[in-house]
Design a protein around this motif. Structure first.
Motif, PDB file in Angstrom:
ATOM      1  N   ALA A 180     -38.533 -19.427 -28.463  1.00  0.00           N
ATOM      2  CA  ALA A 180     -38.570 -19.144 -27.024  1.00  0.00           C
ATOM      3  C   ALA A 180     -38.057 -17.731 -26.796  1.00  0.00           C
ATOM      4  N   LEU A 181     -38.657 -17.025 -25.841  1.00  0.00           N
ATOM      5  CA  LEU A 181     -38.297 -15.634 -25.551  1.00  0.00           C
ATOM      6  C   LEU A 181     -37.825 -15.496 -24.103  1.00  0.00           C
ATOM      7  N   TRP A 182     -36.795 -14.683 -23.916  1.00  0.00           N
ATOM      8  CA  TRP A 182     -36.395 -14.244 -22.579  1.00  0.00           C
ATOM      9  C   TRP A 182     -37.060 -12.881 -22.374  1.00  0.00           C
ATOM     10  N   VAL A 183     -37.902 -12.790 -21.343  1.00  0.00           N
ATOM     11  CA  VAL A 183     -38.709 -11.588 -21.124  1.00  0.00           C
ATOM     12  C   VAL A 183     -38.457 -10.992 -19.739  1.00  0.00           C
ATOM     13  N   MET A 184     -38.267  -9.669 -19.690  1.00  0.00           N
ATOM     14  CA  MET A 184     -38.196  -8.938 -18.412  1.00  0.00           C
ATOM     15  C   MET A 184     -39.422  -8.059 -18.305  1.00  0.00           C
ATOM     16  N   TYR A 185     -39.940  -7.916 -17.092  1.00  0.00           N
ATOM     17  CA  TYR A 185     -40.979  -6.907 -16.885  1.00  0.00           C
ATOM     18  C   TYR A 185     -40.992  -6.387 -15.470  1.00  0.00           C
ATOM     19  N   GLU A 186     -41.418  -5.121 -15.360  1.00  0.00           N
ATOM     20  CA  GLU A 186     -41.665  -4.543 -14.045  1.00  0.00           C
ATOM     21  C   GLU A 186     -43.146  -4.723 -13.795  1.00  0.00           C
ATOM     22  N   GLY A 187     -43.482  -5.444 -12.738  1.00  0.00           N
ATOM     23  CA  GLY A 187     -44.868  -5.856 -12.544  1.00  0.00           C
ATOM     24  C   GLY A 187     -45.817  -4.793 -12.011  1.00  0.00           C
ATOM     25  N   THR A 188     -45.253  -3.642 -11.628  1.00  0.00           N
ATOM     26  CA  THR A 188     -46.043  -2.619 -10.925  1.00  0.00           C
ATOM     27  C   THR A 188     -47.390  -2.313 -11.558  1.00  0.00           C
ATOM     28  N   GLN A 189     -47.384  -2.118 -12.861  1.00  0.00           N
ATOM     29  CA  GLN A 189     -48.624  -1.697 -13.501  1.00  0.00           C
ATOM     30  C   GLN A 189     -49.354  -2.824 -14.238  1.00  0.00           C
ATOM     31  N   PHE A 190     -48.983  -4.059 -13.877  1.00  0.00           N
ATOM     32  CA  PHE A 190     -49.679  -5.210 -14.460  1.00  0.00           C
ATOM     33  C   PHE A 190     -50.509  -5.931 -13.403  1.00  0.00           C
TER      34      PHE A 190
END
Lengths: 254, 254
Positions: free
Chosen positions: B5-15
């Motif tokens: 299992a992974l804990w993931v962060m992302y900034e959604g702006t460019q997705f």
């Protein structure tokens, strides 16, 4: 004709710096395009307090231009922001005298440089800090920084590919503070050479990391030799924070 | 095979959101591409706690996948981050049992929504807040929010173009607080319908702005009619903050 000065903020990430270059997205190009729209296609040249490089940000860039338009001051930011992309914002406009020049009349400039110390890179601050997950001794840096204060030839801290001959500048203040998981450098001077802040930061990070003694910063400065200083820290941690004029031209928020 | 299992962060702006779509840059596509690289081209399917929309961010997205690789847990984030673009980061990896499912075993989800109240748009927070420079009465919003707590059919707060039939969800907590120049909404529930947080925020902003009485929120909820609720607030203010499982799977930092 009225001369108008602007307080401008921008996030440098998606700009090839401030100054107009053919075929590149630059801050100046976007601002002159917005002004051309407001002036019904007439091209208006803007002058800045100085250029900033690719990825470098501005909290307090100052520009000026001359206009025949009779727009009330408080309408200028709104009118321009409606024509600008959202990574550059006009914060305030003010009338200045006809001989005001944003660059030549600047008496002090303040730059900040933010270094992110967390082990993991940070998604939210990736564009506005330099990620540096290495250990260092803050006290060594604090010991070194006062050695740069004063009027010196800063050739050692100037990119070698620069045309400027006179490399004497006065550094009034320099500090480095730990703020949560960031190291924040603040520098105030009468002017800065090309890449000067970034080379100073790179050199101080070296000294903090144990590469050379704090006192060697004086030796590097006196040698007037770029090869003795550290690497140029990346542009994304650098902010043009504030430009000071003889008399303040903007509101207290600036 | 091990389930990770992974804990993931992302900034959604460019997705274009989380989920794989042909020809679009999505978070899942980037993560599966990184895993394929680490697995020498073998394609590895990842499963998430749920999708997020275009421009929506994640501080605490949780994914899982099965792998034959014997990589020590603390090496997974580094190995994957080296293959990933810098707007998505793997924060932590952990082994979970073979029947663990990041979506089906989630017992609680927390979302935050940030609204920027400053008059001027903000260059630094343009991608991570919804800019709303209008006046409102915070007390009216605070009076309204408890009316949503509990188990209800949330049809009024669900995008009309959704295939999900059962629109009953339980909202455990909801709050709205002023934090400097931002209004921050926090919602914790057992699950959320499509656009549910964004429609709740849009409706609460209306109520705060004087469009309807706080008590009318109950009427809107009971009507099970999307047309009675407010506009869907934009994606860029929304963060998938945390996903909770029966037993915590990550470190305390999560």
């Amino acid at each position: 004709m009225k001369r108008v000065a602007l307080w401008v903020m921008y996030e440098g990430t998606q700009f090839s710096g401030y100054q107009v270059q053919p075929g590149k997205r630059t801050v100046q190009r976007e601002i002159e395009a917005a002004l051309a729209t407001l002036h019904k296609g007439e091209s208006i040249r803007v002058h800045s307090s100085g250029r900033t490089d690719t990825h470098v940000h501005a909290r307090g860039q100052v520009l000026h231009f001359d206009t025949p338009l009779q727009i009330p001051l408080d309408k200028w930011p709104k009118a321009m922001n409606a024509c600008l992309p959202d990574d550059v914002r006009i914060m305030e406009a003010t009338h200045v005298s006809d001989d005001f020049h944003s660059r030549y009349h600047a008496v002090k400039k303040e730059y900040h440089y933010r270094v992110l110390l967390s082990k993991q890179p940070d998604v939210w601050r990736r564009n506005t800090t330099f990620h540096y997950p290495y250990s260092f001794d803050l006290e060594r840096m604090k010991e070194a920084v006062p050695l740069l204060i004063g009027t010196h030839d800063f050739s050692s801290f100037c990119a070698s590919n620069t045309a400027v001959k006179d490399k004497v500048r006065t550094l009034y203040e320099i500090s480095v503070e730990l703020e949560q998981d960031e190291l924040v450098f603040r520098l105030v001077g009468n002017g800065f050479l090309y890449n000067m802040v970034r080379i100073i930061v790179g050199t101080l990070l070296d000294i903090g990391g144990g590469k050379g003694e704090p006192s060697e910063l004086s030796t590097i400065l006196q040698a007037q030799d770029r090869t003795l200083a550290g690497k140029t820290a990346p542009g994304n941690g650098l902010f043009l924070w504030k430009v000071t004029y003889e008399t303040p031209i903007f509101s207290e928020e600036y």
